[in-house]
Design a protein around this motif. Structure first.
Motif, PDB file in Angstrom:
ATOM      1  N   GLN A 163      40.976 -32.216  17.191  1.00 34.64           N
ATOM      2  CA  GLN A 163      40.795 -33.231  16.642  1.00 34.64           C
ATOM      3  C   GLN A 163      41.153 -33.599  15.118  1.00 34.64           C
ATOM      4  O   GLN A 163      41.431 -32.333  14.451  1.00 34.64           O
ATOM      5  CB  GLN A 163      39.160 -33.474  16.649  1.00 34.64           C
ATOM      6  N   ILE A 164      41.390 -34.718  14.899  1.00 36.37           N
ATOM      7  CA  ILE A 164      41.532 -34.905  13.425  1.00 36.37           C
ATOM      8  C   ILE A 164      40.381 -35.319  12.776  1.00 36.37           C
ATOM      9  O   ILE A 164      39.622 -36.528  13.115  1.00 36.37           O
ATOM     10  CB  ILE A 164      42.611 -36.064  13.291  1.00 36.37           C
ATOM     11  N   VAL A 165      39.663 -34.721  11.725  1.00 32.21           N
ATOM     12  CA  VAL A 165      38.367 -35.404  11.322  1.00 32.21           C
ATOM     13  C   VAL A 165      38.593 -35.642   9.613  1.00 32.21           C
ATOM     14  O   VAL A 165      39.129 -34.694   8.994  1.00 32.21           O
ATOM     15  CB  VAL A 165      37.066 -34.048  11.265  1.00 32.21           C
ATOM     16  N   SER A 166      38.467 -36.894   9.363  1.00 29.66           N
ATOM     17  CA  SER A 166      38.638 -37.235   7.898  1.00 29.66           C
ATOM     18  C   SER A 166      37.363 -37.182   6.993  1.00 29.66           C
ATOM     19  O   SER A 166      36.351 -37.606   7.479  1.00 29.66           O
ATOM     20  CB  SER A 166      39.062 -38.510   7.947  1.00 29.66           C
ATOM     21  N   LEU A 167      37.446 -36.470   5.927  1.00 28.29           N
ATOM     22  CA  LEU A 167      36.247 -36.603   4.904  1.00 28.29           C
ATOM     23  C   LEU A 167      36.466 -37.640   3.917  1.00 28.29           C
ATOM     24  O   LEU A 167      37.641 -37.601   3.248  1.00 28.29           O
ATOM     25  CB  LEU A 167      36.377 -35.199   4.403  1.00 28.29           C
ATOM     26  N   ILE A 168      35.717 -38.356   3.793  1.00 32.65           N
ATOM     27  CA  ILE A 168      35.941 -39.765   3.023  1.00 32.65           C
ATOM     28  C   ILE A 168      34.727 -40.076   2.069  1.00 32.65           C
ATOM     29  O   ILE A 168      33.625 -39.391   2.394  1.00 32.65           O
ATOM     30  CB  ILE A 168      35.926 -40.901   3.961  1.00 32.65           C
ATOM     31  N   SER A 169      35.085 -40.629   0.984  1.00 25.29           N
ATOM     32  CA  SER A 169      33.932 -40.927   0.258  1.00 25.29           C
ATOM     33  C   SER A 169      34.660 -42.376  -0.719  1.00 25.29           C
ATOM     34  O   SER A 169      35.807 -42.396  -1.047  1.00 25.29           O
ATOM     35  CB  SER A 169      33.755 -39.905  -0.860  1.00 25.29           C
ATOM     36  N   GLY A 170      33.771 -43.250  -1.029  1.00 27.01           N
ATOM     37  CA  GLY A 170      34.281 -44.510  -1.585  1.00 27.01           C
ATOM     38  C   GLY A 170      34.152 -43.831  -3.101  1.00 27.01           C
ATOM     39  O   GLY A 170      34.787 -44.694  -4.267  1.00 27.01           O
ATOM     40  N   LYS A 171      33.661 -42.953  -3.673  1.00 28.71           N
ATOM     41  CA  LYS A 171      33.709 -42.313  -5.063  1.00 28.71           C
ATOM     42  C   LYS A 171      34.294 -40.711  -5.316  1.00 28.71           C
ATOM     43  O   LYS A 171      34.087 -40.199  -4.332  1.00 28.71           O
ATOM     44  CB  LYS A 171      32.134 -42.125  -5.235  1.00 28.71           C
ATOM     45  N   GLY A 172      34.651 -40.656  -6.437  1.00 29.13           N
ATOM     46  CA  GLY A 172      35.251 -39.123  -6.572  1.00 29.13           C
ATOM     47  C   GLY A 172      34.169 -38.306  -6.981  1.00 29.13           C
ATOM     48  O   GLY A 172      32.920 -38.706  -7.161  1.00 29.13           O
ATOM     49  N   ASP A 215      42.589 -44.066   9.281  1.00 27.94           N
ATOM     50  CA  ASP A 215      43.168 -44.916  10.507  1.00 27.94           C
ATOM     51  C   ASP A 215      43.433 -44.244  11.690  1.00 27.94           C
ATOM     52  O   ASP A 215      43.110 -44.844  12.760  1.00 27.94           O
ATOM     53  CB  ASP A 215      44.438 -45.833   9.945  1.00 27.94           C
ATOM     54  N   TYR A 216      43.913 -43.100  11.594  1.00 31.59           N
ATOM     55  CA  TYR A 216      44.276 -42.397  12.845  1.00 31.59           C
ATOM     56  C   TYR A 216      43.310 -41.239  13.345  1.00 31.59           C
ATOM     57  O   TYR A 216      43.642 -40.354  13.935  1.00 31.59           O
ATOM     58  CB  TYR A 216      45.779 -42.158  12.997  1.00 31.59           C
ATOM     59  N   ALA A 217      42.170 -41.030  12.311  1.00 31.42           N
ATOM     60  CA  ALA A 217      41.243 -40.010  12.722  1.00 31.42           C
ATOM     61  C   ALA A 217      40.466 -40.124  13.831  1.00 31.42           C
ATOM     62  O   ALA A 217      40.220 -41.250  14.411  1.00 31.42           O
ATOM     63  CB  ALA A 217      40.420 -39.691  11.614  1.00 31.42           C
ATOM     64  N   ASP A 218      39.917 -39.053  14.365  1.00 33.68           N
ATOM     65  CA  ASP A 218      39.298 -39.133  15.602  1.00 33.68           C
ATOM     66  C   ASP A 218      37.777 -39.217  15.052  1.00 33.68           C
ATOM     67  O   ASP A 218      36.740 -39.880  16.080  1.00 33.68           O
ATOM     68  CB  ASP A 218      39.261 -37.846  16.377  1.00 33.68           C
ATOM     69  N   ARG A 219      37.300 -38.725  14.199  1.00 31.96           N
ATOM     70  CA  ARG A 219      36.137 -38.681  13.590  1.00 31.96           C
ATOM     71  C   ARG A 219      36.230 -38.878  12.067  1.00 31.96           C
ATOM     72  O   ARG A 219      37.142 -38.454  11.400  1.00 31.96           O
ATOM     73  CB  ARG A 219      35.247 -37.417  13.807  1.00 31.96           C
ATOM     74  N   ALA A 220      35.097 -39.231  11.326  1.00 36.17           N
ATOM     75  CA  ALA A 220      34.988 -39.310   9.775  1.00 36.17           C
ATOM     76  C   ALA A 220      33.712 -38.873   9.375  1.00 36.17           C
ATOM     77  O   ALA A 220      32.491 -39.175  10.159  1.00 36.17           O
ATOM     78  CB  ALA A 220      35.256 -40.724   9.094  1.00 36.17           C
ATOM     79  N   GLU A 241      33.512 -50.148   6.315  1.00 36.63           N
ATOM     80  CA  GLU A 241      34.788 -49.784   6.661  1.00 36.63           C
ATOM     81  C   GLU A 241      35.262 -48.812   7.893  1.00 36.63           C
ATOM     82  O   GLU A 241      36.295 -49.245   8.561  1.00 36.63           O
ATOM     83  CB  GLU A 241      35.771 -49.312   5.438  1.00 36.63           C
ATOM     84  N   LEU A 242      34.495 -48.148   7.924  1.00 37.60           N
ATOM     85  CA  LEU A 242      34.700 -47.132   9.174  1.00 37.60           C
ATOM     86  C   LEU A 242      34.109 -47.375  10.506  1.00 37.60           C
ATOM     87  O   LEU A 242      34.038 -46.662  11.405  1.00 37.60           O
ATOM     88  CB  LEU A 242      34.236 -45.665   8.734  1.00 37.60           C
ATOM     89  N   ASP A 243      33.592 -48.530  10.454  1.00 34.36           N
ATOM     90  CA  ASP A 243      32.570 -48.934  11.636  1.00 34.36           C
ATOM     91  C   ASP A 243      33.415 -49.217  12.974  1.00 34.36           C
ATOM     92  O   ASP A 243      33.028 -48.735  13.942  1.00 34.36           O
ATOM     93  CB  ASP A 243      32.169 -50.442  11.308  1.00 34.36           C
ATOM     94  N   ARG A 244      34.713 -49.170  12.941  1.00 29.04           N
ATOM     95  CA  ARG A 244      35.560 -49.197  14.028  1.00 29.04           C
ATOM     96  C   ARG A 244      35.620 -47.817  14.709  1.00 29.04           C
ATOM     97  O   ARG A 244      35.783 -47.675  16.029  1.00 29.04           O
ATOM     98  CB  ARG A 244      36.956 -49.421  13.687  1.00 29.04           C
ATOM     99  N   LEU A 245      35.086 -46.669  14.155  1.00 26.80           N
ATOM    100  CA  LEU A 245      35.009 -45.241  14.790  1.00 26.80           C
ATOM    101  C   LEU A 245      33.970 -45.501  15.779  1.00 26.80           C
ATOM    102  O   LEU A 245      33.981 -44.430  16.789  1.00 26.80           O
ATOM    103  CB  LEU A 245      34.999 -44.407  13.860  1.00 26.80           C
ATOM    104  N   GLY A 246      32.880 -46.189  15.553  1.00 26.95           N
ATOM    105  CA  GLY A 246      31.829 -46.051  16.507  1.00 26.95           C
ATOM    106  C   GLY A 246      30.736 -45.005  16.000  1.00 26.95           C
ATOM    107  O   GLY A 246      31.102 -44.287  15.145  1.00 26.95           O
ATOM    108  N   ARG A 247      29.503 -45.301  16.472  1.00 32.31           N
ATOM    109  CA  ARG A 247      28.192 -44.323  15.950  1.00 32.31           C
ATOM    110  C   ARG A 247      28.623 -42.843  16.115  1.00 32.31           C
ATOM    111  O   ARG A 247      28.285 -42.063  15.278  1.00 32.31           O
ATOM    112  CB  ARG A 247      27.129 -45.013  16.518  1.00 32.31           C
ATOM    113  N   GLY A 248      29.101 -42.435  17.168  1.00 33.98           N
ATOM    114  CA  GLY A 248      29.006 -41.070  17.434  1.00 33.98           C
ATOM    115  C   GLY A 248      30.286 -40.370  16.929  1.00 33.98           C
ATOM    116  O   GLY A 248      30.302 -39.033  16.936  1.00 33.98           O
ATOM    117  N   ASN A 249      31.278 -41.121  16.330  1.00 33.83           N
ATOM    118  CA  ASN A 249      32.283 -40.333  15.554  1.00 33.83           C
ATOM    119  C   ASN A 249      32.519 -40.624  14.111  1.00 33.83           C
ATOM    120  O   ASN A 249      33.115 -40.427  13.223  1.00 33.83           O
ATOM    121  CB  ASN A 249      33.569 -41.094  16.123  1.00 33.83           C
TER     122      ASN A 249
END
Length: 190
Positions: free
Chosen positions: A3-12, A132-137, A157-165
């Motif tokens: 899997q590709i898991v992206s670690l995201i934050s709107g803030k540094g 955009d191409y991550a399996d999870r965030a 912004e990440l709502d497209r991944l769905g609740r479980g991801n």
């Protein structure tokens, strides 16, 4: 297939890089073949967090441009042989990266590695490259008001991944601070 898991934050400064290096190391120690991918173009520092500074000679744009193979660009950790790094370019004017190029790179990575992506702060181009191409965030935040607001916007912004991801990590939780704000960790998660 990994899997590709992206670690995201709107803030540094929320702890994305620390999370990627710590969890990546733990997964590698448990037997997974892990690639930590730094997507913070021009401001990369995942190599420092992993103790691999100055070891990466090539970055992910070199792989995308065909200047080297993925195997040539990836740096193996000397202490944890299942832990690997693919870094971002340092150049202030990196090559433009088309979404389909990033997708092809991540599809190739997915064949060999469990990948943790250290995304840059904010919701710009780097955010899209990393998510955009991550399996999870995993949205990484802390309990201060600005960080929580940015996390909420990032989740939208990440709502497209769905609740479980889509997952949340709240760091730097101090009970004393929460009490002074008349809030709880549950309030922060909400």
């Amino acid at each position: 297939m990994a899997q590709i898991v992206s670690l995201i934050s709107g803030k540094g400064g929320t702890g994305k890089t620390s999370f990627v290096s710590g969890v990546g190391t733990a997964l590698a120690q448990s037997g997974r073949r892990v690639l930590c991918l730094d997507c913070d173009i021009t401001l990369r520092n995942l190599d420092l967090a992993l103790g691999l500074s100055d070891r990466a000679l090539m970055d992910f744009t070199d792989v995308i441009a065909g200047r080297c193979t993925l195997e040539d660009a990836v740096v193996q950790h000397p202490k944890y042989p299942k832990l690997h790094l693919l870094t971002a370019p340092l150049s202030a004017r990196p090559m433009p990266i088309a979404p389909e190029q990033m997708k092809a790179l991540l599809d190739r990575i997915r064949q060999t590695y469990y990948c943790l992506i250290d995304a840059p702060a904010g919701l710009g181009m780097g955010f899209h490259l990393a998510s955009d191409y991550a399996d999870r965030a995993v949205v990484v935040t802390n309990t201060d008001a600005s960080s929580l607001r940015d996390a909420q916007r990032t989740v939208m912004e990440l709502d497209r991944l769905g609740r479980g991801n889509l997952h949340l990590v709240v760091g730097r939780v101090e009970k004393k601070l929460l009490r002074s704000l008349h809030t709880t960790i549950d309030d922060a998660m909400d």
